[in-house]
Design a protein around this motif. Structure first.
Motif, PDB file in Angstrom:
ATOM      1  N   SER A  11       0.822  -1.209   0.000  1.00 11.19           N
ATOM      2  CA  SER A  11       0.000   0.000   0.000  1.00 11.19           C
ATOM      3  C   SER A  11       0.856   1.260   0.000  1.00 11.19           C
ATOM      4  N   LEU A  12       1.861   1.294   0.856  1.00  6.09           N
ATOM      5  CA  LEU A  12       2.721   2.482   0.918  1.00  6.09           C
ATOM      6  C   LEU A  12       3.523   2.650  -0.360  1.00  6.09           C
ATOM      7  N   TRP A  13       3.914   1.553  -1.011  1.00  6.58           N
ATOM      8  CA  TRP A  13       4.623   1.664  -2.293  1.00  6.58           C
ATOM      9  C   TRP A  13       3.712   2.285  -3.341  1.00  6.58           C
TER      10      TRP A  13
ATOM     11  N   ASP B 166       3.645   5.755  -3.118  1.00  5.89           N
ATOM     12  CA  ASP B 166       5.004   6.306  -3.196  1.00  5.89           C
ATOM     13  C   ASP B 166       5.408   6.937  -1.858  1.00  5.89           C
ATOM     14  N   ARG B 167       5.067   6.242  -0.756  1.00  2.00           N
ATOM     15  CA  ARG B 167       5.349   6.763   0.577  1.00  2.00           C
ATOM     16  C   ARG B 167       6.049   5.745   1.477  1.00  2.00           C
ATOM     17  N   LEU B 168       6.858   4.860   0.913  1.00  2.00           N
ATOM     18  CA  LEU B 168       7.640   3.933   1.731  1.00  2.00           C
ATOM     19  C   LEU B 168       8.497   4.670   2.749  1.00  2.00           C
ATOM     20  N   ASN B 169       8.889   5.886   2.402  1.00  2.00           N
ATOM     21  CA  ASN B 169       9.727   6.688   3.295  1.00  2.00           C
ATOM     22  C   ASN B 169       9.092   6.911   4.668  1.00  2.00           C
ATOM     23  N   LEU B 170       7.770   6.795   4.748  1.00  2.00           N
ATOM     24  CA  LEU B 170       7.101   6.992   6.038  1.00  2.00           C
ATOM     25  C   LEU B 170       7.543   5.955   7.063  1.00  2.00           C
ATOM     26  N   LEU B 171       7.914   4.774   6.606  1.00  2.00           N
ATOM     27  CA  LEU B 171       8.400   3.746   7.530  1.00  2.00           C
ATOM     28  C   LEU B 171       9.704   4.180   8.188  1.00  2.00           C
TER      29      LEU B 171
ATOM     30  N   PHE C 298      -0.570  -4.232  10.064  1.00  2.00           N
ATOM     31  CA  PHE C 298      -1.244  -5.201   9.211  1.00  2.00           C
ATOM     32  C   PHE C 298      -2.257  -4.533   8.299  1.00  2.00           C
ATOM     33  N   GLU C 299      -2.688  -5.292   7.283  1.00  2.00           N
ATOM     34  CA  GLU C 299      -3.826  -4.920   6.455  1.00  2.00           C
ATOM     35  C   GLU C 299      -4.846  -6.021   6.402  1.00  2.00           C
TER      36      GLU C 299
ATOM     37  N   ASP D 143      -4.887  12.140   2.138  1.00  2.00           N
ATOM     38  CA  ASP D 143      -4.165  12.292   0.866  1.00  2.00           C
ATOM     39  C   ASP D 143      -3.375  11.028   0.537  1.00  2.00           C
ATOM     40  N   VAL D 144      -2.732  10.425   1.535  1.00  2.00           N
ATOM     41  CA  VAL D 144      -1.961   9.204   1.303  1.00  2.00           C
ATOM     42  C   VAL D 144      -2.910   8.057   0.973  1.00  2.00           C
ATOM     43  N   ILE D 145      -4.018   7.946   1.703  1.00  2.00           N
ATOM     44  CA  ILE D 145      -5.003   6.898   1.441  1.00  2.00           C
ATOM     45  C   ILE D 145      -5.560   7.045   0.031  1.00  2.00           C
ATOM     46  N   ASP D 146      -5.860   8.277  -0.378  1.00  2.00           N
ATOM     47  CA  ASP D 146      -6.363   8.527  -1.724  1.00  2.00           C
ATOM     48  C   ASP D 146      -5.345   8.077  -2.773  1.00  2.00           C
TER      49      ASP D 146
END
Length: 197
Positions: free
Chosen positions: A16-18, A21-26, A120-121, A157-160
């Motif tokens: 989901s984060l990929w 484009d937000r893997l950096n959040l980890l 988890f998802e 915004d990230v979820i969208d």
């Protein structure tokens, strides 16, 4: 933000984060992130796929904080893959159960009496007899928490972006319906932040 060990027993949150484009959040969490080996193998199994190659580079290039935890199921499946044998369709789920229930897996992290969070998802994830230092948090719950502490401006915004990818290489046909999005976002976010199933 209180520091803890993050456990990723399944591939969903990273996928989901990929997509967003937000893997950096980890990395913004500044916490140790443990990935169960079968989830890592699932995430990186086809390096000709953009997602798999980028995820592998990201995880391998950031170790630590990423740690790959070996399981018997994961080892068996990697051995079968090397021999060209048929793999189990549910190997990831079996490895997750193996890690969560095995004394050498999740329990080893819990013995330190420091906080541990399972990210988890899969809405079917359940941990019985959960000790007070073990928390469950969904990807949506994580994003809402990151918004609350000011790490991101907007979880929505990230979820969208997860649901409607616009970044290069994240074509609509590459996306999948994520199990905790969009139905029940608020309910799962509450579960993720409270740790109550």
């Amino acid at each position: 933000m209180k520091r803890c060990t993050i456990i990723l027993p399944e591939a969903g949150p990273i996928n989901s984060l990929w997509v967003a484009d937000r893997l950096n959040l980890l990395l913004e969490l500044d916490m140790r992130i443990v990935i169960v080996d079968a989830a890592y193998d699932e995430l990186t199994r086809n390096l000709s796929c953009l997602k798999d190659a980028e995820v592998k580079d990201f995880i391998d290039g950031n170790s630590p904080p990423f740690v790959i935890e070996r399981t018997d199921i994961g080892e068996t499946e990697r051995h079968k893959r090397r021999l060209g044998q048929k793999l189990k369709k549910n190997a990831g789920e079996l490895a997750m159960v193996d890690f969560i229930s095995d004394e050498g897996g999740l329990e080893r992290y819990l013995k330190a009496k420091e906080p541990v969070a399972i990210l988890f998802e899969d809405p079917g994830l359940r941990v019985f007899n959960r000790p007070p230092n073990l928390h469950l948090i969904s990807t949506v719950g994580l994003l809402r928490g990151l918004e609350d502490v000011g790490v991101i401006a907007s979880a929505d915004d990230v979820i969208d972006e997860m649901l409607h990818p616009s970044k290069p290489g994240r074509r609509p046909e590459d996306a999948r319906k994520f199990t905790d999005l969009p139905d029940g976002i608020d309910e799962l976010a509450a579960i993720g932040s409270s740790g109550k199933p």
